[in-house]
Scaffold this motif. Structure first.
Motif, PDB file in Angstrom:
ATOM      1  N   PRO A   1       0.822  -1.222   0.000  1.00 52.92           N
ATOM      2  CA  PRO A   1       0.000   0.000   0.000  1.00 52.92           C
ATOM      3  C   PRO A   1       0.855   1.270   0.000  1.00 52.92           C
ATOM      4  N   TRP A   2       1.935   1.271   0.777  1.00 52.06           N
ATOM      5  CA  TRP A   2       2.804   2.446   0.805  1.00 52.06           C
ATOM      6  C   TRP A   2       3.564   2.582  -0.509  1.00 52.06           C
ATOM      7  N   VAL A   3       4.060   1.483  -1.063  1.00 56.31           N
ATOM      8  CA  VAL A   3       4.826   1.528  -2.309  1.00 56.31           C
ATOM      9  C   VAL A   3       3.979   2.083  -3.447  1.00 56.31           C
ATOM     10  N   ARG A   4       2.721   1.649  -3.536  1.00 55.10           N
ATOM     11  CA  ARG A   4       1.828   2.164  -4.588  1.00 55.10           C
ATOM     12  C   ARG A   4       1.691   3.675  -4.503  1.00 55.10           C
ATOM     13  N   GLU A   5       1.640   4.184  -3.286  1.00 56.06           N
ATOM     14  CA  GLU A   5       1.513   5.632  -3.084  1.00 56.06           C
ATOM     15  C   GLU A   5       2.833   6.349  -3.353  1.00 56.06           C
ATOM     16  N   ALA A   6       3.952   5.692  -3.035  1.00 52.96           N
ATOM     17  CA  ALA A   6       5.255   6.344  -3.108  1.00 52.96           C
ATOM     18  C   ALA A   6       5.827   6.391  -4.519  1.00 52.96           C
ATOM     19  N   GLN A   7       5.576   5.384  -5.332  1.00 57.88           N
ATOM     20  CA  GLN A   7       6.253   5.290  -6.625  1.00 57.88           C
ATOM     21  C   GLN A   7       5.994   6.471  -7.562  1.00 57.88           C
ATOM     22  N   PRO A   8       4.759   6.967  -7.704  1.00 61.71           N
ATOM     23  CA  PRO A   8       4.569   8.142  -8.578  1.00 61.71           C
ATOM     24  C   PRO A   8       5.293   9.377  -8.055  1.00 61.71           C
ATOM     25  N   VAL A   9       5.395   9.509  -6.746  1.00 63.11           N
ATOM     26  CA  VAL A   9       6.109  10.649  -6.163  1.00 63.11           C
ATOM     27  C   VAL A   9       7.603  10.508  -6.403  1.00 63.11           C
ATOM     28  N   LEU A  10       8.134   9.310  -6.199  1.00 67.57           N
ATOM     29  CA  LEU A  10       9.563   9.082  -6.403  1.00 67.57           C
ATOM     30  C   LEU A  10       9.961   9.302  -7.858  1.00 67.57           C
ATOM     31  N   ALA A  11       9.047   9.030  -8.785  1.00 65.84           N
ATOM     32  CA  ALA A  11       9.347   9.209 -10.210  1.00 65.84           C
ATOM     33  C   ALA A  11       9.664  10.662 -10.546  1.00 65.84           C
ATOM     34  N   GLU A  12       9.225  11.592  -9.693  1.00 67.41           N
ATOM     35  CA  GLU A  12       9.481  13.020  -9.929  1.00 67.41           C
ATOM     36  C   GLU A  12      10.808  13.490  -9.337  1.00 67.41           C
ATOM     37  N   GLU A  13      11.530  12.622  -8.631  1.00 62.77           N
ATOM     38  CA  GLU A  13      12.774  13.008  -7.974  1.00 62.77           C
ATOM     39  C   GLU A  13      13.878  13.260  -9.008  1.00 62.77           C
ATOM     40  N   PRO A  14      14.474  14.465  -9.034  1.00 61.03           N
ATOM     41  CA  PRO A  14      15.493  14.778 -10.056  1.00 61.03           C
ATOM     42  C   PRO A  14      16.751  13.918  -9.951  1.00 61.03           C
ATOM     43  N   GLN A  15      17.042  13.400  -8.762  1.00 60.61           N
ATOM     44  CA  GLN A  15      18.242  12.566  -8.604  1.00 60.61           C
ATOM     45  C   GLN A  15      17.905  11.076  -8.611  1.00 60.61           C
ATOM     46  N   LEU A  16      16.806  10.708  -9.282  1.00 60.71           N
ATOM     47  CA  LEU A  16      16.407   9.305  -9.310  1.00 60.71           C
ATOM     48  C   LEU A  16      17.489   8.399  -9.906  1.00 60.71           C
ATOM     49  N   PRO A  17      18.174   8.783 -10.992  1.00 54.41           N
ATOM     50  CA  PRO A  17      19.247   7.906 -11.504  1.00 54.41           C
ATOM     51  C   PRO A  17      20.352   7.668 -10.476  1.00 54.41           C
ATOM     52  N   LEU A  18      20.708   8.694  -9.709  1.00 57.88           N
ATOM     53  CA  LEU A  18      21.727   8.530  -8.676  1.00 57.88           C
ATOM     54  C   LEU A  18      21.242   7.563  -7.593  1.00 57.88           C
ATOM     55  N   LEU A  19      19.989   7.715  -7.165  1.00 55.50           N
ATOM     56  CA  LEU A  19      19.440   6.826  -6.140  1.00 55.50           C
ATOM     57  C   LEU A  19      19.396   5.379  -6.638  1.00 55.50           C
ATOM     58  N   ARG A  20      19.054   5.180  -7.901  1.00 57.09           N
ATOM     59  CA  ARG A  20      19.048   3.822  -8.456  1.00 57.09           C
ATOM     60  C   ARG A  20      20.446   3.208  -8.399  1.00 57.09           C
ATOM     61  N   THR A  21      21.443   3.976  -8.783  1.00 60.91           N
ATOM     62  CA  THR A  21      22.815   3.462  -8.778  1.00 60.91           C
ATOM     63  C   THR A  21      23.244   3.062  -7.369  1.00 60.91           C
ATOM     64  N   LEU A  22      22.877   3.870  -6.385  1.00 59.89           N
ATOM     65  CA  LEU A  22      23.290   3.617  -5.003  1.00 59.89           C
ATOM     66  C   LEU A  22      22.524   2.481  -4.341  1.00 59.89           C
ATOM     67  N   LEU A  23      21.249   2.298  -4.707  1.00 52.45           N
ATOM     68  CA  LEU A  23      20.369   1.456  -3.907  1.00 52.45           C
ATOM     69  C   LEU A  23      19.904   0.177  -4.578  1.00 52.45           C
ATOM     70  N   GLU A  24      20.200  -0.030  -5.852  1.00 54.43           N
ATOM     71  CA  GLU A  24      19.634  -1.191  -6.541  1.00 54.43           C
ATOM     72  C   GLU A  24      20.468  -2.459  -6.393  1.00 54.43           C
ATOM     73  N   GLY A  25      21.551  -2.414  -5.641  1.00 46.98           N
ATOM     74  CA  GLY A  25      22.348  -3.616  -5.393  1.00 46.98           C
ATOM     75  C   GLY A  25      22.722  -3.680  -3.925  1.00 46.98           C
ATOM     76  N   CYS A  26      23.958  -4.106  -3.655  1.00 48.27           N
ATOM     77  CA  CYS A  26      24.452  -4.048  -2.290  1.00 48.27           C
ATOM     78  C   CYS A  26      24.480  -2.594  -1.831  1.00 48.27           C
ATOM     79  N   LEU A  27      24.243  -2.379  -0.547  1.00 46.16           N
ATOM     80  CA  LEU A  27      24.097  -1.010  -0.040  1.00 46.16           C
ATOM     81  C   LEU A  27      25.397  -0.512   0.580  1.00 46.16           C
ATOM     82  N   PRO A  28      25.890   0.651   0.146  1.00 49.87           N
ATOM     83  CA  PRO A  28      27.099   1.219   0.757  1.00 49.87           C
ATOM     84  C   PRO A  28      26.838   1.604   2.218  1.00 49.87           C
ATOM     85  N   SER A  29      27.759   1.253   3.098  1.00 45.69           N
ATOM     86  CA  SER A  29      27.553   1.485   4.529  1.00 45.69           C
ATOM     87  C   SER A  29      27.496   2.960   4.902  1.00 45.69           C
TER      88      SER A  29
END
Length: 321
Positions: A43-71
């Motif tokens: 339920p939260w993800v459905r609400e969050a995804q359209p908002v996150l799509a507007e984030e200007p640094q979305l490509p940077l967040l994808r690079t940082l978070l789509e695999g192992c997480l930097p400490s």
């Protein structure tokens, strides 16, 4: 792969509990990206995804978070419940050499897509601040209630059973052996990774968006840390039961909601988690409802369980006709 955290007697004495709003934001964004997370958060993800799509640094967040997480994205809180702004201010001042090393270890070749550390920290901190404000802060009252209720349960476990009792109730993947805490991964094969606490102790942190996994910092700079699934997350995104507008006008919205929930026996932490208010506020409202004869309380050991009385049930009944 298992992780073994070695703790001296002095470090066992420094085991403490904390909550990290920054970590919840990082893990929430990751869940909204479709990585990790669990069906319970849908339920939260459905609400969050359209908002996150507007984030200007979305490509940077994808690079940082789509695999192992930097400490470096998960600094260990210095207090039980730090403010998000304080944590993100600390993130901005992270040692650039540590950022480079963590990105190389966690991201591999993807680290080459990142800007130099000072720019990376600034952009990541700004993006996470926007994500927190738009995605997490509107729900933080309920999330905080769940997390603080969990801290209360762990504190009782520590008092009743010591550190061994605390670890025994933490999660099925966490096993305490004298002087060593073993966290089993999803794959039980392979060599174990050893983490030294370095004299700084261990911080245990309940997590909403990390649920149902246990997350261990493999390369701590200060205290070792474990993020474990908070109890009560399954109730977090449930919609509150509707209450009579007339009853809310007389009793107040929170007391009317409490009375509506108490058709079944519930503890104070359970009510706090369901309504997104603090346990102290719940206790205060319950006292007023009890004095009016609308709620009864039964104590079993350390736990108080509440239930509405027959009079309370009559008040919450929908008018017929």
């Amino acid at each position: 792969m298992a992780v073994e955290i070695r703790l001296s007697a002095a470090e066992v004495a420094r085991v403490r509990l904390a909550v990290s709003p920054l970590a919840e934001t990082v893990l929430g964004v990751r869940a909204a990206l479709g990585v990790g997370g669990h069906e319970v958060h849908r339920p939260w993800v459905r609400e969050a995804q359209p908002v996150l799509a507007e984030e200007p640094q979305l490509p940077l967040l994808r690079t940082l978070l789509e695999g192992c997480l930097p400490s470096f994205l998960f600094p260990v809180p210095e207090e039980r419940l730090p403010a998000f702004d304080a944590e993100v201010a600390g993130l901005r001042t992270t040692d650039p050499a540590y950022v480079v090393a963590e990105c190389a270890a966690a991201l591999g070749a993807r680290a080459g897509r990142l800007p130099e550390p000072a720019v990376l920290l600034e952009r990541a901190a700004d993006a996470l601040t926007r994500c927190h404000a738009r995605l997490v802060a509107p729900h933080w009252g309920r999330m905080r209630a769940v997390l603080e209720a969990d801290l209360g349960r762990r504190a009782v476990a520590l008092v009743d059973g010591g550190v061994e009792g605390l670890f025994a109730q933490l999660h099925g993947d966490v096993v305490w052996r004298e002087g060593e805490l073993v966290v089993h991964g999803r794959r039980r094969s392979g060599a174990a990774w050893t983490v030294e606490a370095g004299g700084h102790g261990l911080v245990l942190m309940p997590s909403v968006f990390g649920w149902p996994d246990v997350i261990v910092d493999h390369s701590p700079r200060t205290a070792a840390s474990i993020r474990y699934p908070a109890s009560g997350v399954g109730l977090l995104w449930e919609q509150p039961r509707p209450t009579s507008a007339g009853l809310a006008a007389v009793l107040g919205r929170t007391r009317a909601a409490l009375l509506s929930e108490l058709g079944e026996p519930l503890s104070t932490p359970d009510l706090a988690a369901r309504l997104g208010v603090t346990a102290g506020a719940v206790s205060q409202h319950l006292g007023a409802l009890r004095a009016a004869g609308l709620v009864t309380t039964r104590r079993t050991g350390r736990t108080a369980v509440h239930l509405r009385t027959r009079t309370g049930t009559v008040l919450t009944a929908e008018p017929s006709g």
